[in-house]
Design a protein around this motif. Structure first.
Motif, PDB file in Angstrom:
ATOM      1  N   GLU A 114      25.150  52.051 -20.398  1.00 65.78           N
ATOM      2  CA  GLU A 114      25.280  52.201 -19.062  1.00 65.78           C
ATOM      3  C   GLU A 114      25.278  53.681 -18.494  1.00 65.78           C
ATOM      4  O   GLU A 114      24.686  53.970 -17.468  1.00 65.78           O
ATOM      5  CB  GLU A 114      26.419  51.519 -18.514  1.00 65.78           C
ATOM      6  N   LEU A 115      25.851  54.371 -19.159  1.00 66.36           N
ATOM      7  CA  LEU A 115      25.894  55.770 -18.845  1.00 66.36           C
ATOM      8  C   LEU A 115      24.360  56.443 -18.928  1.00 66.36           C
ATOM      9  O   LEU A 115      23.884  57.492 -18.367  1.00 66.36           O
ATOM     10  CB  LEU A 115      26.803  56.611 -19.767  1.00 66.36           C
ATOM     11  N   GLU A 116      23.485  56.117 -19.860  1.00 65.45           N
ATOM     12  CA  GLU A 116      22.202  56.529 -20.104  1.00 65.45           C
ATOM     13  C   GLU A 116      21.506  56.124 -18.806  1.00 65.45           C
ATOM     14  O   GLU A 116      20.938  56.789 -18.309  1.00 65.45           O
ATOM     15  CB  GLU A 116      21.496  55.804 -21.371  1.00 65.45           C
ATOM     16  N   THR A 117      21.598  54.779 -18.221  1.00 68.37           N
ATOM     17  CA  THR A 117      20.917  54.332 -16.994  1.00 68.37           C
ATOM     18  C   THR A 117      21.423  55.051 -16.045  1.00 68.37           C
ATOM     19  O   THR A 117      20.781  55.660 -14.974  1.00 68.37           O
ATOM     20  CB  THR A 117      21.129  52.792 -17.057  1.00 68.37           C
ATOM     21  N   LEU A 118      22.663  55.150 -15.844  1.00 68.62           N
ATOM     22  CA  LEU A 118      23.422  55.845 -14.627  1.00 68.62           C
ATOM     23  C   LEU A 118      22.796  57.375 -14.831  1.00 68.62           C
ATOM     24  O   LEU A 118      22.643  57.912 -13.520  1.00 68.62           O
ATOM     25  CB  LEU A 118      25.067  55.954 -14.941  1.00 68.62           C
ATOM     26  N   ALA A 119      22.847  58.159 -15.947  1.00 67.30           N
ATOM     27  CA  ALA A 119      22.067  59.593 -15.814  1.00 67.30           C
ATOM     28  C   ALA A 119      20.605  59.474 -15.232  1.00 67.30           C
ATOM     29  O   ALA A 119      20.280  60.403 -14.464  1.00 67.30           O
ATOM     30  CB  ALA A 119      21.887  60.025 -17.248  1.00 67.30           C
ATOM     31  N   PRO A 126      21.632  44.888 -11.296  1.00 65.16           N
ATOM     32  CA  PRO A 126      22.866  44.260 -10.817  1.00 65.16           C
ATOM     33  C   PRO A 126      24.003  44.780 -11.538  1.00 65.16           C
ATOM     34  O   PRO A 126      25.292  44.906 -11.088  1.00 65.16           O
ATOM     35  CB  PRO A 126      22.640  42.721 -10.776  1.00 65.16           C
ATOM     36  N   SER A 127      23.917  44.655 -12.984  1.00 67.82           N
ATOM     37  CA  SER A 127      25.296  44.821 -13.802  1.00 67.82           C
ATOM     38  C   SER A 127      25.932  46.206 -13.617  1.00 67.82           C
ATOM     39  O   SER A 127      26.779  46.491 -14.075  1.00 67.82           O
ATOM     40  CB  SER A 127      24.639  44.548 -15.177  1.00 67.82           C
ATOM     41  N   LEU A 128      24.955  47.130 -13.081  1.00 62.48           N
ATOM     42  CA  LEU A 128      25.606  48.497 -13.158  1.00 62.48           C
ATOM     43  C   LEU A 128      26.210  49.057 -11.542  1.00 62.48           C
ATOM     44  O   LEU A 128      26.515  50.060 -11.086  1.00 62.48           O
ATOM     45  CB  LEU A 128      24.558  49.522 -13.206  1.00 62.48           C
ATOM     46  N   LEU A 129      26.070  48.084 -10.611  1.00 61.45           N
ATOM     47  CA  LEU A 129      26.531  48.204  -9.174  1.00 61.45           C
ATOM     48  C   LEU A 129      28.006  48.545  -9.254  1.00 61.45           C
ATOM     49  O   LEU A 129      28.644  49.090  -8.552  1.00 61.45           O
ATOM     50  CB  LEU A 129      26.211  46.913  -8.440  1.00 61.45           C
ATOM     51  N   LYS A 130      28.861  48.023 -10.384  1.00 58.78           N
ATOM     52  CA  LYS A 130      30.109  48.409 -10.352  1.00 58.78           C
ATOM     53  C   LYS A 130      30.339  49.906 -10.416  1.00 58.78           C
ATOM     54  O   LYS A 130      31.603  50.360 -10.373  1.00 58.78           O
ATOM     55  CB  LYS A 130      30.751  47.711 -11.863  1.00 58.78           C
ATOM     56  N   HIS A 131      29.183  50.846 -11.016  1.00 61.56           N
ATOM     57  CA  HIS A 131      29.396  52.353 -10.999  1.00 61.56           C
ATOM     58  C   HIS A 131      28.922  52.800  -9.644  1.00 61.56           C
ATOM     59  O   HIS A 131      29.010  54.182  -9.436  1.00 61.56           O
ATOM     60  CB  HIS A 131      28.684  52.607 -12.098  1.00 61.56           C
ATOM     61  N   TRP A 132      28.558  52.139  -8.570  1.00 61.58           N
ATOM     62  CA  TRP A 132      28.131  52.842  -7.463  1.00 61.58           C
ATOM     63  C   TRP A 132      28.875  53.636  -6.681  1.00 61.58           C
ATOM     64  O   TRP A 132      28.518  54.891  -6.354  1.00 61.58           O
ATOM     65  CB  TRP A 132      27.336  51.756  -6.463  1.00 61.58           C
ATOM     66  N   ASP A 133      30.187  53.473  -6.530  1.00 53.37           N
ATOM     67  CA  ASP A 133      31.405  54.346  -5.838  1.00 53.37           C
ATOM     68  C   ASP A 133      31.218  55.585  -6.608  1.00 53.37           C
ATOM     69  O   ASP A 133      31.428  56.709  -5.936  1.00 53.37           O
ATOM     70  CB  ASP A 133      32.487  53.511  -5.690  1.00 53.37           C
ATOM     71  N   GLY A 138      26.013  66.514 -19.530  1.00 54.57           N
ATOM     72  CA  GLY A 138      27.292  67.317 -19.555  1.00 54.57           C
ATOM     73  C   GLY A 138      28.295  66.807 -18.340  1.00 54.57           C
ATOM     74  O   GLY A 138      29.274  66.761 -18.409  1.00 54.57           O
ATOM     75  N   ILE A 139      27.562  66.615 -17.239  1.00 57.39           N
ATOM     76  CA  ILE A 139      28.268  66.144 -16.055  1.00 57.39           C
ATOM     77  C   ILE A 139      28.928  64.906 -16.317  1.00 57.39           C
ATOM     78  O   ILE A 139      30.197  64.545 -15.769  1.00 57.39           O
ATOM     79  CB  ILE A 139      27.276  66.115 -14.890  1.00 57.39           C
ATOM     80  N   LEU A 140      28.154  63.680 -16.608  1.00 56.00           N
ATOM     81  CA  LEU A 140      28.664  62.688 -16.901  1.00 56.00           C
ATOM     82  C   LEU A 140      29.918  62.746 -18.011  1.00 56.00           C
ATOM     83  O   LEU A 140      31.017  62.064 -17.849  1.00 56.00           O
ATOM     84  CB  LEU A 140      27.572  61.546 -17.503  1.00 56.00           C
ATOM     85  N   GLN A 141      29.735  63.356 -19.232  1.00 56.31           N
ATOM     86  CA  GLN A 141      30.772  63.472 -20.184  1.00 56.31           C
ATOM     87  C   GLN A 141      31.878  64.062 -19.371  1.00 56.31           C
ATOM     88  O   GLN A 141      33.103  63.485 -19.652  1.00 56.31           O
ATOM     89  CB  GLN A 141      30.292  64.133 -21.179  1.00 56.31           C
TER      90      GLN A 141
END
Length: 511
Positions: free
Chosen positions: A419-424, A438-445, A464-467
């Motif tokens: 999920e973090l890889e996709t969010l990046a 759809p499975s990643l929409l929980k991270h939208w906010d 680095g930002i995500l970590q």
């Protein structure tokens, strides 16, 4: 094609090179492996000595592949392969009595020599899955409370559909009663219960009671050990709990040890068997300083104070007997303590809510106990727990906040790795919400918060930002779990509780 004779000989040589057996045991061990694999003959082979092999897993994988191809395994699932891995390694293992004798032979010289040896044995035997643990993602994040540890757990294998289907048809078993029972030592394992053929346990005595010492098969930190009651009894927080923790660090002064709380929501994942967790690691909570001290006139040589930490922690430092008395006093005071102004109620009817997570360690000749105050009350607004990560944080951490997290090591679910890889990618590409999986929409906010905070996100800096932001999120998780919040109102309420401890101390001295 696997040459089974070569692989067996490699495993035997690995065992000799890694101290699992002596050269004189080679023929016996080879014959045990042949019997386990139902092979009746032997063809002499020459192999290179496996001195530099950090794990026997590659050799074991080849042997188990052969076993499946030759009808020894039925399904070749992870569970069945693990059973065979452990069964094969057990052929190389010393008996429990030999392990105990070796351990205490080193212990009388120096306790650290004993634990160093036992930890090495537990890794060499593949009881600790070094190769799987290496898959975990780990990093450190700097926060306002110091540097904390983050790990995404990828080491525990998931069950595949064949295993799940098979489980439906199996009857429940009560032996061993749980994964912590002493009866796990040498247990072959089943579809429901993990393989423990190569598992060894060290008996220890705490308060004249029989307890056991082992390492966690999936270590989250250096020398992650488990100390558990020889009897299958439930977790219970009481004066003797603190006395046992102090007795353990008296025997093993190079280790810390702590206990999960004994109530649901704020407790650990296993409440049915009394146990502690310890090890040889310095957590962020240990590095945290006391920001406010308070005196206890009955104990003038003891130091007590509030620790600068996102959760509510009182630290007590002094002689062992004094630390025990004051820790027990704090616990008894907290167990009956309510403060409606900060939503703390000791009980609902006959249901208790207040308990503690205690952590013991040595500071030279002094004994130290961190007493983390916990409350497991839930509400309609917070059904998972008022002092539990709230719903807006569940996209990162929804599970209980146990001992390890309390100390500053985030154990995050495996799903976050991908999920973090996709969010990046979304952050770099500024992907529109309607184009998200759809499975990643929980991270939208969270995504929007990060985008607003960092106007220039690139492929080079996004990791680095995500970590860093995961670390900040975890600190908020701990703040949610804290009973006295990091506000002026919360700090004032915490001081009021410390004053109550002081008053009770004076009352008990007078009586």
């Amino acid at each position: 094609m696997v040459n089974i004779y070569e692989e067996i000989e490699k495993l035997v040589q690995y065992g000799i090179a890694n101290g699992l057996l002596y050269p004189e045991d080679a023929i016996y061990t080879r014959n045990r492996l042949l019997a386990t694999l139902k092979i009746e003959d032997w063809k002499p082979v020459e192999v290179e000595i496996q001195e530099n092999l950090s794990s026997p897993s590659p050799v074991l994988a080849n042997i188990v592949d052969w076993a499946y191809e030759n009808g020894r395994l039925q399904t070749n699932t992870t569970t069945e392969r693990d059973i065979w891995d452990a069964k094969l390694m057990n052929c190389l293992m010393p008996r429990p009595s030999e392990v105990i004798r070796e351990f205490y032979g080193r212990y009388v010289k120096r306790p650290e020599m004993a634990t160093d040896w036992f930890y090495s044995l537990s890794k060499a035997s593949n009881y600790i899955h070094v190769d799987r643990i290496a898959k975990n993602k780990k990093w450190k994040a700097m926060t306002n409370y110091g540097e904390i540890d983050i790990t995404i757990n990828l080491s525990k294998p998931e069950k595949d559909p064949k295993e799940i289907a098979k489980l439906k048809d199996l009857q429940a078993s009560t032996y061993p009663m749980c994964v912590l029972c002493a009866e796990n030592e040498g247990y072959e394992g089943t579809w429901r219960h993990p393989a423990r053929s190569n598992h060894r346990v060290i008996p220890i005595t705490l308060l004249d009671e029989p307890w056991c010492f082992q390492y966690s098969p999936y270590v989250y930190y250096d020398e992650h050990c488990i100390v558990f009651s020889r009897d299958h009894v439930p977790m219970k927080m009481e004066r003797n709990t603190f006395a046992r923790l102090l007795a353990f660090i008296e025997k093993f002064p190079h280790y810390f040890i702590g206990s999960n709380a004994d109530l649901p929501i704020v407790g650990g994942s296993i409440l049915v068997h009394d146990h502690f967790q310890g090890g040889k690691y310095t957590f962020a909570i240990e590095r945290a300083e006391m920001e406010e001290e308070f005196d206890l006139p009955s104990y003038p040589s003891l130091t007590a104070g509030i620790v600068r930490w996102p959760m509510s922690v009182i630290r007590v430092r002094g002689r062992k007997e004094e630390v025990l008395e004051v820790t027990d006093l704090i616990y008894r005071t907290w167990k009956a303590y309510s403060d409606p102004s900060v939503d703390i109620y000791a009980q609902s009817g006959d249901t208790p809510h207040n308990t503690v997570t205690p952590i013991a360690r040595r500071r030279g000749e002094l004994f130290e106990m961190d007493v983390v105050l916990r409350n497991n009350r839930a509400s309609e607004e917070h059904p998972y727990g008022i002092f539990h990560p709230h719903a807006e944080l569940h996209h990162v951490k929804k599970e209980n906040i146990g001992l390890i997290e309390v100390m500053g090591l985030a154990v995050l679910p495996g799903r976050l790795a991908t999920e973090l890889e996709t969010l990046a990618e979304y952050l770099v590409q500024k992907t529109r919400k309607e184009d998200w999986a759809p499975s990643l929409l929980k991270h939208w906010d969270w995504y929007e918060e990060i985008s607003d905070t960092y106007p220039s996100i690139t492929a080079e800096n996004v990791s680095g930002i995500l970590q860093h932001e995961v670390g900040e999120r975890f600190i908020t998780v701990l703040e949610h779990a804290g009973v006295f919040k990091q506000t002026e109102k919360g700090k004032k309420a915490f001081r009021a509780f410390c004053q109550k401890v002081r008053e009770n101390c004076l009352d008990e001295r007078h009586t």
